[in-house]
Structure formats: C-alpha cells, structure tokens
Scaffold this motif. Structure first.
Motif, PDB file in Angstrom:
ATOM      1  N   ARG A 129      39.618  52.782  49.995  1.00 17.07           N
ATOM      2  CA  ARG A 129      38.528  53.411  49.251  1.00 17.07           C
ATOM      3  C   ARG A 129      37.755  54.399  50.128  1.00 17.07           C
ATOM      4  N   GLY A 147      43.712  46.066  44.131  1.00 13.71           N
ATOM      5  CA  GLY A 147      42.817  44.925  43.960  1.00 13.71           C
ATOM      6  C   GLY A 147      42.848  44.518  42.499  1.00 13.71           C
ATOM      7  N   ASN A 148      42.734  43.232  42.260  1.00 12.53           N
ATOM      8  CA  ASN A 148      42.878  42.768  40.892  1.00 12.53           C
ATOM      9  C   ASN A 148      42.250  41.392  40.740  1.00 12.53           C
ATOM     10  N   PHE A 149      41.668  41.155  39.595  1.00 11.72           N
ATOM     11  CA  PHE A 149      41.341  39.778  39.190  1.00 11.72           C
ATOM     12  C   PHE A 149      41.453  39.723  37.676  1.00 11.72           C
ATOM     13  N   ARG A 180      33.686  39.838  30.525  1.00 12.94           N
ATOM     14  CA  ARG A 180      33.263  39.153  31.760  1.00 12.94           C
ATOM     15  C   ARG A 180      33.451  40.027  33.004  1.00 12.94           C
ATOM     16  N   LYS A 184      30.264  46.711  38.183  1.00 14.56           N
ATOM     17  CA  LYS A 184      30.701  46.789  39.583  1.00 14.56           C
ATOM     18  C   LYS A 184      32.134  46.263  39.740  1.00 14.56           C
ATOM     19  N   GLY A 185      32.447  45.196  38.977  1.00 13.61           N
ATOM     20  CA  GLY A 185      33.808  44.650  39.048  1.00 13.61           C
ATOM     21  C   GLY A 185      34.834  45.668  38.563  1.00 13.61           C
TER      22      GLY A 185
HETATM   23  N1  COA Z   1      35.931  37.720  37.778  1.00 16.45           N
HETATM   24  C1  COA Z   1      34.940  38.583  37.472  1.00 16.45           C
HETATM   25  N2  COA Z   1      34.414  39.450  38.373  1.00 16.45           N
HETATM   26  C2  COA Z   1      34.951  39.472  39.626  1.00 16.45           C
HETATM   27  C3  COA Z   1      35.995  38.603  40.019  1.00 16.45           C
HETATM   28  C4  COA Z   1      36.474  37.689  39.032  1.00 16.45           C
HETATM   29  N3  COA Z   1      37.485  36.833  39.321  1.00 16.45           N
HETATM   30  N4  COA Z   1      36.317  38.881  41.312  1.00 16.45           N
HETATM   31  C5  COA Z   1      35.496  39.889  41.716  1.00 16.45           C
HETATM   32  N5  COA Z   1      34.667  40.228  40.690  1.00 16.45           N
HETATM   33  C6  COA Z   1      33.594  41.203  40.731  1.00 16.45           C
HETATM   34  C7  COA Z   1      32.464  40.685  41.579  1.00 16.45           C
HETATM   35  O1  COA Z   1      31.723  39.742  40.890  1.00 16.45           O
HETATM   36  C8  COA Z   1      31.710  41.962  41.908  1.00 16.45           C
HETATM   37  O2  COA Z   1      30.888  42.392  40.841  1.00 16.45           O
HETATM   38  P1  COA Z   1      29.343  41.902  40.655  1.00 16.45           P
HETATM   39  O3  COA Z   1      28.666  42.197  41.971  1.00 16.45           O
HETATM   40  O4  COA Z   1      28.827  42.725  39.509  1.00 16.45           O
HETATM   41  O5  COA Z   1      29.401  40.445  40.344  1.00 16.45           O
HETATM   42  C9  COA Z   1      32.836  42.986  41.997  1.00 16.45           C
HETATM   43  O6  COA Z   1      33.978  42.413  41.335  1.00 16.45           O
HETATM   44  C10 COA Z   1      33.201  43.275  43.413  1.00 16.45           C
HETATM   45  O7  COA Z   1      33.510  42.071  44.052  1.00 16.45           O
HETATM   46  P2  COA Z   1      33.611  41.960  45.642  1.00 16.45           P
HETATM   47  O8  COA Z   1      34.190  40.624  45.963  1.00 16.45           O
HETATM   48  O9  COA Z   1      32.291  42.317  46.246  1.00 16.45           O
HETATM   49  O10 COA Z   1      34.603  43.196  45.942  1.00 16.45           O
HETATM   50  P3  COA Z   1      35.663  43.457  47.049  1.00 16.45           P
HETATM   51  O11 COA Z   1      35.502  44.836  47.477  1.00 16.45           O
HETATM   52  O12 COA Z   1      35.680  42.402  48.089  1.00 16.45           O
HETATM   53  O13 COA Z   1      37.014  43.403  46.172  1.00 16.45           O
HETATM   54  C11 COA Z   1      38.589  42.385  44.651  1.00 16.45           C
HETATM   55  C12 COA Z   1      37.397  42.249  45.556  1.00 16.45           C
HETATM   56  C13 COA Z   1      38.190  43.031  43.365  1.00 16.45           C
HETATM   57  C14 COA Z   1      39.735  43.125  45.220  1.00 16.45           C
HETATM   58  C15 COA Z   1      38.932  40.921  44.457  1.00 16.45           C
HETATM   59  O14 COA Z   1      39.404  40.653  43.213  1.00 16.45           O
HETATM   60  C16 COA Z   1      39.883  40.375  45.474  1.00 16.45           C
HETATM   61  O15 COA Z   1      39.517  40.191  46.635  1.00 16.45           O
HETATM   62  N6  COA Z   1      41.103  40.097  45.037  1.00 16.45           N
HETATM   63  C17 COA Z   1      42.126  39.512  45.887  1.00 16.45           C
HETATM   64  C18 COA Z   1      43.038  40.475  46.454  1.00 16.45           C
HETATM   65  C19 COA Z   1      43.827  41.162  45.425  1.00 16.45           C
HETATM   66  O16 COA Z   1      43.305  41.693  44.498  1.00 16.45           O
HETATM   67  N7  COA Z   1      45.125  41.223  45.612  1.00 16.45           N
HETATM   68  C20 COA Z   1      45.999  41.978  44.789  1.00 16.45           C
HETATM   69  C21 COA Z   1      46.503  41.193  43.647  1.00 16.45           C
HETATM   70  S1  COA Z   1      47.465  42.260  42.584  1.00 16.45           S
END
Ligand code: COA
Length: 272
Positions: free
Chosen positions: A70, A98-100, A106, A110-111
């Motif tokens: 990013r 990144g994914n969830f 929900r 920011k998500g």
């Molecule tokens: N459900 C809902 N919202 C979620 C979530 C979930 N399971 N996981 C993250 N979020 C939201 C957070 O709540 C936050 O928003 P908010 O502050 O409004 O609540 C926002 O996403 C960012 O989360 P944060 O953890 O601060 O971001 P990050 O920069 O560390 O990135 C992701 C995290 C999104 C990549 C996270 O999902 C992650 O770490 N995933 C695992 C790695 C991955 O994605 N691998 C690839 C698989 S294909």
C-alpha cells in the motif's frame, strides 16, 4: 516433477509480492526451480525468513524484503534493492492480497478500504513503479492474481470482489498501454485452492468445504496456480497478453451451480 524444462527462466529476475506464504510461496518456488532469481516481499519478516530458508534449501537464489504494497515508498525500496542486487527485473507477480469474509452489512468503511487498498491500489503501486523502474525500457512480464468473481455477486466478499474486478481491469489496460514496450500483462483467477489461508478462513466462516461444488470435484493445489503463472511468463505465452484466466476446475462456468448434484440427478434420470 515439472512438465517445463528446468532452465526456461534462467537469467531472469522475479518479484513475487506476498511470496512468503500460500499461493505466493508456491509461485516463488516454481519460478525459482525453473531458473529465476526471486525476490519475495510481504509485511511479516518471520514468514519471509522462513520462506527464504526453504527456497535456498531448494537451490534458489532469493532475496526477501519487508514491504507493505500500500506504501509506494516501500515498493520503490524493493525495486531499488532488486535492481542493485541483480541489475534487472523481468517478472512481477502481484500476488499479495488482504481478505476477510464478512457480509457487507458488517464491513466498516475502513475494512472495505483496507482490502481495496491492499488488493487494487497495491497492484497499481507495484505495476506502475516496476514499469517506471525497469519494464518501460526493457519489457517484461506481469501476472496479477485476482479471484473468479467476474460478472457475479460474491457474498461475504464484497470488498475483495470489487477490488479484484479492478485488478482484472488494470490487467487489460496495462496490457494495452504497455504492450508497445514489450510488457505482457496477464491475470490468473484461482478457484478454491487447498492449504491457503483465504480458503481456510472462508470455509470456516460458512462451515463448508469449497471443493464440494467444483465440477472437477476437488479443491485445486497451489502448484496448479503456480504452473499457469510459469506458463504465462514463459516464451510459450509470448503472444498472450491482456487475458485473465480462471484456474478453478470449471467453477466459474458452472452457471447453474449443478456440479455437486449431477451424479445423483443423472442416476435418477429415465434411461433413453
Ligand atoms: N470482519 C470485519 N472487519 C474486519 C475483519 C473481519 N474479520 N478483519 C479486519 N476488519 C476490519 C477492521 O475491523 C478494521 O476496520 P475498523 O477499524 O473500522 O474496525 C479494518 O478491517 C482494518 O483492519 P486492520 O486489522 O487494522 O488492517 P490491516 O492493515 O492489519 O489489514 C487485513 C488486515 C484486512 C488484511 C486482515 O483481514 C488480515 O490481516 N487478513 C489476514 C491476511 C490475509 O488477508 N491473507 C490473505 C488471504 S486471501
């Protein structure tokens, strides 16, 4: 055992984002096993260190660098290091994502933005900066890993589907704009792939296995994505550009979602 000659990427240099784990690590290994020197980058140094040890044990020359795609400055740092170390950059695989899983109701703003920033903006950052740093003057290959949601709604994946549709669009536009520089840009959309964090999390969220609905009857293997990437960056694909390939056991084209019921339906069907 590969069906490709083991030196087809000899002398070439590849950067694989998200190359420490999952599909990305298999792509890095496959490119390396076919002669490429490989730089893997991602956010977690622990994963990178472990992956680099594995690659080196396989006789692959590799470099690992911490990078959040990013952030353009961090991407530029990766490119500077690769060019300083190896003096060229032939292949970029935009695999980091990144994914969830979550319903749209929900997912906070920011998500949603976080996933679009990683998947789409990150792919833009790496492609654009690699183009400026090397590909514009020397040509090369880009492969973007997306997801097989094109033209469909994707429940629990609104942010990813939107971002990956953008990635596929970027694949086509980059191929058109950069073709005259000798840059080929293609995409791969993996279906459900075993042993990946994304699929494990999704299956856990919905309490099902992604493989049950696949016409080929099983989840894919990481190596089955890596070998398509290898084909796309090889000379065998020298006239292929701007295409996005679903590697998903025919899931995408199963419009009626009938694959898992066909055996039962056919058995009960009147004989003719
Ligand atoms: N459900 C809902 N919202 C979620 C979530 C979930 N399971 N996981 C993250 N979020 C939201 C957070 O709540 C936050 O928003 P908010 O502050 O409004 O609540 C926002 O996403 C960012 O989360 P944060 O953890 O601060 O971001 P990050 O920069 O560390 O990135 C992701 C995290 C999104 C990549 C996270 O999902 C992650 O770490 N995933 C695992 C790695 C991955 O994605 N691998 C690839 C698989 S294909």
């Amino acid at each position: 055992m590969s069906v490709f000659r083991e030196d087809i990427l000899q002398g070439r240099v590849a950067v694989v984002t998200g190359g420490a784990t999952g599909i990305g690590s298999e792509i890095a290994r496959t490119l390396g096993r076919h002669g490429a020197r490989v730089c893997i980058c991602s956010r977690k140094s622990g994963n990178l260190e472990k992956a680099a040890v594995d690659l080196e044990a396989d006789g692959i020359e590799c470099l690992w660098l911490v990078c959040d795609i990013r952030l353009p400055d961090q991407v530029q740092h990766v490119l500077d290091e690769v060019l300083a170390r190896w003096g060229r950059l032939d292949i970029l695989v935009n695999n980091a994502a990144g994914n969830f899983p979550a319903p749209l109701s929900r997912i906070s703003p920011k998500g949603f933005k976080t996933v679009v920033d990683i998947d789409l903006l990150g792919t833009y950052n790496c492609s654009k900066l690699a183009f400026e740093a090397w590909l514009r003057d020397h040509g090369g290959d880009i492969v973007n890993i997306s997801a097989p949601f094109e033209g469909k709604g994707a429940a629990l994946q609104a942010h990813v589907a939107a971002a990956k549709a953008g990635v596929d669009s970027l694949t086509r536009t980059c191929a058109v704009e950069w073709g005259r520089h000798g840059v080929r840009v293609n995409g791969v959309m993996p279906g459900p792939i075993a042993d990946t964090e994304g699929v494990e999390r999704f299956d856990a969220a919905i309490g099902a296995s992604g493989g049950s609905s696949v016409p080929l009857g099983r989840e894919g293997a990481r190596s089955e994505i890596a070998s398509v990437v290898l084909f796309l960056v090889s000379e065998a694909a020298s006239y292929v550009s701007g295409q996005v390939f679903a590697v998903d056991g025919a899931s995408t084209v199963d419009q009626l979602g009938m694959a898992s019921r066909l055996a039962e339906l056919e058995a009960a069907w009147p004989e003719r």
